[in-house]
Structure formats: C-alpha cells, structure tokens
Design an enzyme around this catalytic site. Structure first.
Site, short mmCIF file in Angstrom:
data_model
loop_
_atom_site.label_atom_id
_atom_site.label_comp_id
_atom_site.label_asym_id
_atom_site.label_seq_id
_atom_site.Cartn_x
_atom_site.Cartn_y
_atom_site.Cartn_z
N HIS A 178 6.96 0.36 -5.24
CA HIS A 178 6.65 -0.81 -3.97
C HIS A 178 7.98 -1.31 -3.35
O HIS A 178 9.06 -1.42 -4.49
CB HIS A 178 5.81 -1.85 -4.68
CG HIS A 178 4.40 -1.63 -5.00
ND1 HIS A 178 3.91 -1.33 -6.41
CD2 HIS A 178 3.38 -1.18 -4.29
CE1 HIS A 178 2.93 -1.07 -6.39
NE2 HIS A 178 2.34 -0.79 -5.21
N ASP B 136 0.80 -1.17 -0.01
CA ASP B 136 -0.16 0.00 0.12
C ASP B 136 0.92 1.34 -0.07
O ASP B 136 1.95 1.09 -0.29
CB ASP B 136 -1.06 0.04 1.23
CG ASP B 136 -0.34 -0.21 2.48
OD1 ASP B 136 0.95 0.23 2.44
OD2 ASP B 136 -0.72 -0.41 3.51
N CYS C 93 4.02 1.58 2.24
CA CYS C 93 5.00 0.30 2.18
C CYS C 93 6.57 0.89 2.50
O CYS C 93 7.30 0.24 3.11
CB CYS C 93 4.78 -0.07 0.91
SG CYS C 93 5.54 0.36 -0.37
#
Length: 320
Positions: free
Chosen positions: A312, A97, A100
C-alpha cells in the site's frame, strides 16, 4: 369585568409558552437532523476520495503507530527520519485497493500539471489497440482484462479506446490549468469518481503493455538501447513475452494484485516520470529509498511514494 381579561391573559401566556416549547423542540430536531446529514455527507465524501487531504506526517504516525510493539517503534523512528532528514512534512493517504500505486502516481502527475509523455506526440494513442491487433498481429490482445471484468472479447478494442481517450482528454485538460488551486480542485473531483478513475488506470495498464510489446520487438531485432529493467521482466518464467506478461501479471492488476518492483520501473518509463519510493519497512537499510528510473531519464519530473509494507502506497509531501 376584570376577571375574564385576567383569564384570557393567562390562557394567552399558556398558549405562547406551549408554542415556544414546540418551536424549541422543532429547532432541536432540525439541528440534530442537519448535524447527522452533515456527518453523513462528510463521511460519504471522505470514503469516496481516492486521495485524502494533506495531514501532518508525525501526527499521522502517532495516530497509526501508537502501540509499544517492536514494529510500531520501528515505524515511529522511520517517520521521524523521513520528517527531519528528507523534509517530508505531510502525507496524503491513498485508497488502499490494488490500484493504489497507479492512483498515487497519476494524482501527482495531474496535480503537478506534468504534460503528456513525449512519445505520445509521435504516436496516435487512440489507434494503439487496432495497431497492435491488425498491424502487429497481437490478436491475443482481446484477452485483456479490465480489473474485475474478465475477457470482454470483441468488445475489448472499443473499451480500450474509450479508456485511452478518457486518460488523454483528462490529462490534457488538467495540464492546461495554470492555477495550482484550480488544478487541485479538479484533481480532487476526478479522484472521487471510482468509475472514471478505473478507466484511467486501465488506460495506463494498456500503455504499459504497449511498451512491453515494443521492447520485446526491439530485443528480437537485436536493438540495444532499451532500459535494463526489461531484461529483468523478460527473464521471469511468468513473463517471457508480452502475452505471458499480460496473462500472468497485467490482467490481475486492480483486482488481485498491485505492481511489483519491476513494474514500478515500467510505470515510470511509460509515463515518463521518475518514481522515488520511501520504503519504511526497510528503514535503516540500503533500500529504504529507491528510485525507479534509469540514469538517462534524470530530466523527467519526479513523483514520490511512501510505503510501510511494499503493498500500500501513500503520497509524501516535501516542504523545505
């Protein structure tokens, strides 16, 4: 006289066989139910984990990048380079999310038992919200957003104080544990609680904002001892001052965006850790490995991040 005994014996055997069949059916049903329940709990626990257990790096790569596309081939080469040249043998996946980066960095700080930043010893962190509001005139602080919660108004200071207290107490508790196994178990429990997690990340966001305010005042007072990344932050049209930084950048972290490259410097500076990122998307370039720290901060503890897309992040585990 023997015939009734024979009949009763046959009847008894039939009843026993029926009972045995029923027991077997019941056993099969219970075993199936327990297996389903075990899988459900395992799936639920795994889904709740903010940071997964260690996985073999090359095994993870083979699973995630098994296609024969150019991008998949590029990633396989990058992972092999990471394995052999940088001694990254395992990876811990981080929930993807918009928190992160904060999750990956804070998990490593906690799991390594890194102490609180030195600047917190001279500053009462619990009073920072009131200090900014009443002593430094930052009344706009009440427009701070807690992830998906927009503008909590008069309740902002109380919520910020509770988040900061949660971060400080959890940090002190984890860093006081000397046994790595026990500390790891506590970390796994903390990062499986989304509600608690988000409070920790909101506290970190506020600490980052505090550092931006302090730096802005230093620049206005012509002080020259600031890290160079603050110049990069304040030169942007969207973050010319702390208010615009909060409204255009910080408030969206956790809901609509993660951290950008300049904010990685700010994060490391705020928590007093060196952040080194392996950028697999930039494999075979000059920026495939970047360290987000200034020269004079080399004695800080180091945490590592791994990213395939600069959005990410996961945790690489180095084993020599």
């Amino acid at each position: 006289m023997l015939q009734p005994v024979k009949g009763q014996s046959a009847l008894t055997m039939t009843l026993l066989a029926t009972a045995l069949w029923c027991c077997r059916q019941l056993y099969t049903y219970i075993a199936h139910l327990l297996k389903w329940w075990s899988r459900y709990l395992q799936r639920k626990f795994t889904n709740n984990q903010g940071v997964s257990a260690e996985a073999d790096l090359l095994g993870y790569c083979a699973k995630e990048w098994k296609e024969e596309t150019e991008r998949a081939k590029h990633m396989r080469k990058a992972y092999e380079e990471l394995f052999w040249r940088h001694h990254v043998k395992y990876v811990r996946q981080v929930r993807g999310d918009n928190y992160c980066v904060l999750r990956a960095v804070l998990f490593q700080i906690f799991s390594q038992g890194i102490p609180l930043p030195s600047w917190t010893k001279a500053t009462d962190v619990l009073k920072l919200p009131e200090k900014l509001l009443y002593s430094q005139g930052c009344n706009w602080i009440q427009q701070y957003s807690f992830g998906s919660e927009q503008y909590t108004g008069s309740n902002t200071l109380g919520k910020l104080r509770r988040c900061i207290e949660m971060l400080r107490s959890q940090w002190m508790e984890v860093s006081s544990i000397k046994d790595p196994y026990e500390r790891g178990n506590l970390c796994n429990a903390l990062f499986a609680d989304k509600s608690l997690e988000h409070k920790l990340y909101e506290a970190i966001k506020f600490i980052m904002l505090y550092q931006v305010i302090e730096a802005y005042e230093c620049l206005n007072n012509k002080q020259e001892c600031l890290p160079s990344f603050f110049n990069q932050l304040f030169v942007r049209d969207t973050s010319l001052d702390p208010l615009s930084y909060m409204m255009n950048h910080l408030n969206a972290i956790g809901e609509r965006r993660g951290l950008d490259q300049v904010e990685l410097f700010l994060l490391g500076y705020s928590l007093e850790v060196k952040i080194t990122v392996y950028r697999l998307c930039k494999f075979n370039s000059a920026v495939s490995q970047e360290s987000y720290t200034d020269v004079y901060q080399r004695d800080w503890p180091e945490v590592f991040l791994l990213t395939e897309d600069d959005r990410h992040y996961h945790i690489p585990i180095i084993r020599m």
